[in-house]
Design a protein around this motif. Sequence first.
Motif, PDB file in Angstrom:
ATOM      1  N   ALA A  10      -3.448   6.626  -6.308  1.00 13.94           N
ATOM      2  CA  ALA A  10      -2.060   7.020  -6.075  1.00 13.94           C
ATOM      3  C   ALA A  10      -1.370   6.190  -4.998  1.00 13.94           C
ATOM      4  O   ALA A  10      -0.163   6.348  -4.780  1.00 13.94           O
ATOM      5  N   TYR A  11      -2.105   5.303  -4.324  1.00 14.25           N
ATOM      6  CA  TYR A  11      -1.527   4.477  -3.259  1.00 14.25           C
ATOM      7  C   TYR A  11      -1.149   3.130  -3.876  1.00 14.25           C
ATOM      8  O   TYR A  11      -2.020   2.331  -4.217  1.00 14.25           O
ATOM      9  N   PRO A  12       0.150   2.855  -3.995  1.00 16.70           N
ATOM     10  CA  PRO A  12       0.604   1.722  -4.816  1.00 16.70           C
ATOM     11  C   PRO A  12       0.030   0.365  -4.425  1.00 16.70           C
ATOM     12  O   PRO A  12      -0.226  -0.470  -5.295  1.00 16.70           O
ATOM     13  N   ASN A  13      -0.155   0.092  -3.130  1.00 13.16           N
ATOM     14  CA  ASN A  13      -0.618  -1.225  -2.721  1.00 13.16           C
ATOM     15  C   ASN A  13      -2.064  -1.205  -2.220  1.00 13.16           C
ATOM     16  O   ASN A  13      -2.490  -2.097  -1.497  1.00 13.16           O
ATOM     17  N   CYS A  14      -2.821  -0.187  -2.634  1.00 11.47           N
ATOM     18  CA  CYS A  14      -4.247  -0.119  -2.331  1.00 11.47           C
ATOM     19  C   CYS A  14      -5.032  -0.670  -3.519  1.00 11.47           C
ATOM     20  O   CYS A  14      -4.911  -0.173  -4.636  1.00 11.47           O
ATOM     21  N   VAL A  15      -5.824  -1.702  -3.273  1.00 10.79           N
ATOM     22  CA  VAL A  15      -6.659  -2.307  -4.305  1.00 10.79           C
ATOM     23  C   VAL A  15      -8.075  -1.767  -4.113  1.00 10.79           C
ATOM     24  O   VAL A  15      -8.731  -2.080  -3.122  1.00 10.79           O
ATOM     25  N   GLY A  21      -5.571  10.931   4.608  1.00 12.22           N
ATOM     26  CA  GLY A  21      -4.786  10.263   3.580  1.00 12.22           C
ATOM     27  C   GLY A  21      -3.377   9.914   4.024  1.00 12.22           C
ATOM     28  O   GLY A  21      -2.816   8.900   3.594  1.00 12.22           O
ATOM     29  N   ASP A  22      -2.780  10.731   4.894  1.00 14.43           N
ATOM     30  CA  ASP A  22      -1.415  10.459   5.342  1.00 14.43           C
ATOM     31  C   ASP A  22      -1.363   9.197   6.192  1.00 14.43           C
ATOM     32  O   ASP A  22      -0.415   8.401   6.094  1.00 14.43           O
ATOM     33  N   LEU A  23      -2.399   8.984   7.023  1.00 12.83           N
ATOM     34  CA  LEU A  23      -2.432   7.761   7.819  1.00 12.83           C
ATOM     35  C   LEU A  23      -2.684   6.536   6.936  1.00 12.83           C
ATOM     36  O   LEU A  23      -2.164   5.452   7.219  1.00 12.83           O
ATOM     37  N   ILE A  24      -3.490   6.705   5.885  1.00 12.92           N
ATOM     38  CA  ILE A  24      -3.695   5.588   4.964  1.00 12.92           C
ATOM     39  C   ILE A  24      -2.387   5.279   4.233  1.00 12.92           C
ATOM     40  O   ILE A  24      -2.052   4.111   3.996  1.00 12.92           O
ATOM     41  N   TRP A  25      -1.625   6.317   3.897  1.00  9.30           N
ATOM     42  CA  TRP A  25      -0.310   6.107   3.295  1.00  9.30           C
ATOM     43  C   TRP A  25       0.598   5.358   4.267  1.00  9.30           C
ATOM     44  O   TRP A  25       1.340   4.449   3.873  1.00  9.30           O
ATOM     45  N   ALA A  26       0.520   5.712   5.551  1.00  5.22           N
ATOM     46  CA  ALA A  26       1.321   5.013   6.561  1.00  5.22           C
ATOM     47  C   ALA A  26       0.928   3.543   6.644  1.00  5.22           C
ATOM     48  O   ALA A  26       1.782   2.669   6.847  1.00  5.22           O
ATOM     49  N   ALA A  27      -0.373   3.258   6.491  1.00  7.83           N
ATOM     50  CA  ALA A  27      -0.821   1.863   6.487  1.00  7.83           C
ATOM     51  C   ALA A  27      -0.194   1.109   5.319  1.00  7.83           C
ATOM     52  O   ALA A  27       0.288  -0.020   5.478  1.00  7.83           O
ATOM     53  N   GLY A  28      -0.193   1.735   4.148  1.00  8.78           N
ATOM     54  CA  GLY A  28       0.424   1.094   3.001  1.00  8.78           C
ATOM     55  C   GLY A  28       1.911   0.916   3.178  1.00  8.78           C
ATOM     56  O   GLY A  28       2.476  -0.132   2.831  1.00  8.78           O
ATOM     57  N   ASP A  29       2.578   1.930   3.748  1.00 10.40           N
ATOM     58  CA  ASP A  29       4.016   1.889   3.959  1.00 10.40           C
ATOM     59  C   ASP A  29       4.400   0.796   4.952  1.00 10.40           C
ATOM     60  O   ASP A  29       5.444   0.155   4.814  1.00 10.40           O
ATOM     61  N   SER A  30       3.540   0.548   5.943  1.00 14.33           N
ATOM     62  CA  SER A  30       3.828  -0.478   6.952  1.00 14.33           C
ATOM     63  C   SER A  30       3.295  -1.851   6.564  1.00 14.33           C
ATOM     64  O   SER A  30       3.317  -2.778   7.356  1.00 14.33           O
ATOM     65  N   ARG A  31       2.790  -1.961   5.329  1.00 14.54           N
ATOM     66  CA  ARG A  31       2.284  -3.218   4.791  1.00 14.54           C
ATOM     67  C   ARG A  31       1.111  -3.758   5.592  1.00 14.54           C
ATOM     68  O   ARG A  31       0.989  -4.966   5.810  1.00 14.54           O
ATOM     69  N   ALA A  32       0.257  -2.856   6.026  1.00 12.82           N
ATOM     70  CA  ALA A  32      -0.961  -3.276   6.710  1.00 12.82           C
ATOM     71  C   ALA A  32      -1.868  -4.006   5.737  1.00 12.82           C
ATOM     72  O   ALA A  32      -1.899  -3.709   4.537  1.00 12.82           O
ATOM     73  N   ARG A  33      -2.623  -4.953   6.277  1.00 15.39           N
ATOM     74  CA  ARG A  33      -3.590  -5.710   5.484  1.00 15.39           C
ATOM     75  C   ARG A  33      -4.965  -5.568   6.103  1.00 15.39           C
ATOM     76  O   ARG A  33      -5.095  -5.519   7.329  1.00 15.39           O
ATOM     77  N   GLY A  34      -5.983  -5.500   5.262  1.00 19.58           N
ATOM     78  CA  GLY A  34      -7.340  -5.353   5.759  1.00 19.58           C
ATOM     79  C   GLY A  34      -8.206  -4.628   4.749  1.00 19.58           C
ATOM     80  O   GLY A  34      -7.785  -4.358   3.618  1.00 19.58           O
TER      81      GLY A  34
END
Length: 314
Positions: free
Chosen positions: A77-82, A34-47
């Motif tokens: 809980a991940y703000p930019n995860c759809v 989950g922490d790496l997924i949070w990092a993806a969201g924080d870095s504005r990763a798309r995919g």
Amino acid sequence: MSSFIAAGTAYATHGVNTIPFFIYYSMFGFQRIGDLIWAAGDSRARGFLLGGTAGRTTLAGEGLQHQDGNSHLFALAYPNCVAYDPAFAYEIAVIIEDGIRRMYVAQESVFYYLTVMNEQYAMPVIPEGAADGILKGLYRFRAASTPDAPLRAQLFGSGAILTEVIKAQEILESKYNVAADVWSVTSYSELYRDGHRCERWNMLHPEGPVREPYVTQCLKNAPGVLVAASDYVKAMPDAIDRWLPRPLTTLGTDGFGRSETRAALRDFFEVDYRYVVVATLSALARDGKIEMSVVEQAMKAHQIDREKSNPAIS
């Protein structure tokens, strides 16, 4: 996951759009990294993250490490995860197409999480006009064949459990004269977020017209009791209860469960078609629409043990 982040941020670091699809056992995503997924969201990763063999009852015989009833709760809980829990191929197609549009045409800084299953069942054609509801999180998959019947119900199903809800609809109509509409809930988290967006708008714009949550618009004129069945914890359906016109009866997979068959797991967690039938009849009885004896007879007919242990704590 680090490769996903690298590919998902290539549009910014290298000026190259890539569309990563990372497919994994669903329990090994938000539960483990989950922490790496949070990092993806924080870095504005798309995919697209795809949680495979998803749900707590779809992958039996491999122990609790694979039985995912949590990931959609975590994803909320991940703000930019759809996040979506589709049941049919056409739902996946609509979601992925719109995801590509949002991330790579509209340049939105979001990423997608889809849960997919390994269970075999028929894939129907898309109902006319369903695409908008699929993306918003809810659409009516199948209407009752006798909409003027005196006994009515609205049944919500998601992912792998939607087929159980469809079977319950058929039994309720043929054996108990209950006309039920079946709704596919593709995303409780999107419905939840939409509800709170509307409440925030209404709070900050008291002089303007009141905005109504999408789920309220769908159900405000839908008659009968409300019953939801999910392969995830009950907190997911319960998240939208406040915007429904009547109380929601929720079936979900709270607790641990070990079995070699899907049928046994769904019996243990009380989310199969039999429990959807009984939950619907019980709600109708509490509303005074039918006698309690009908519920008793249904439990006996469907071999439901009322004294079995509570799956949430057993």
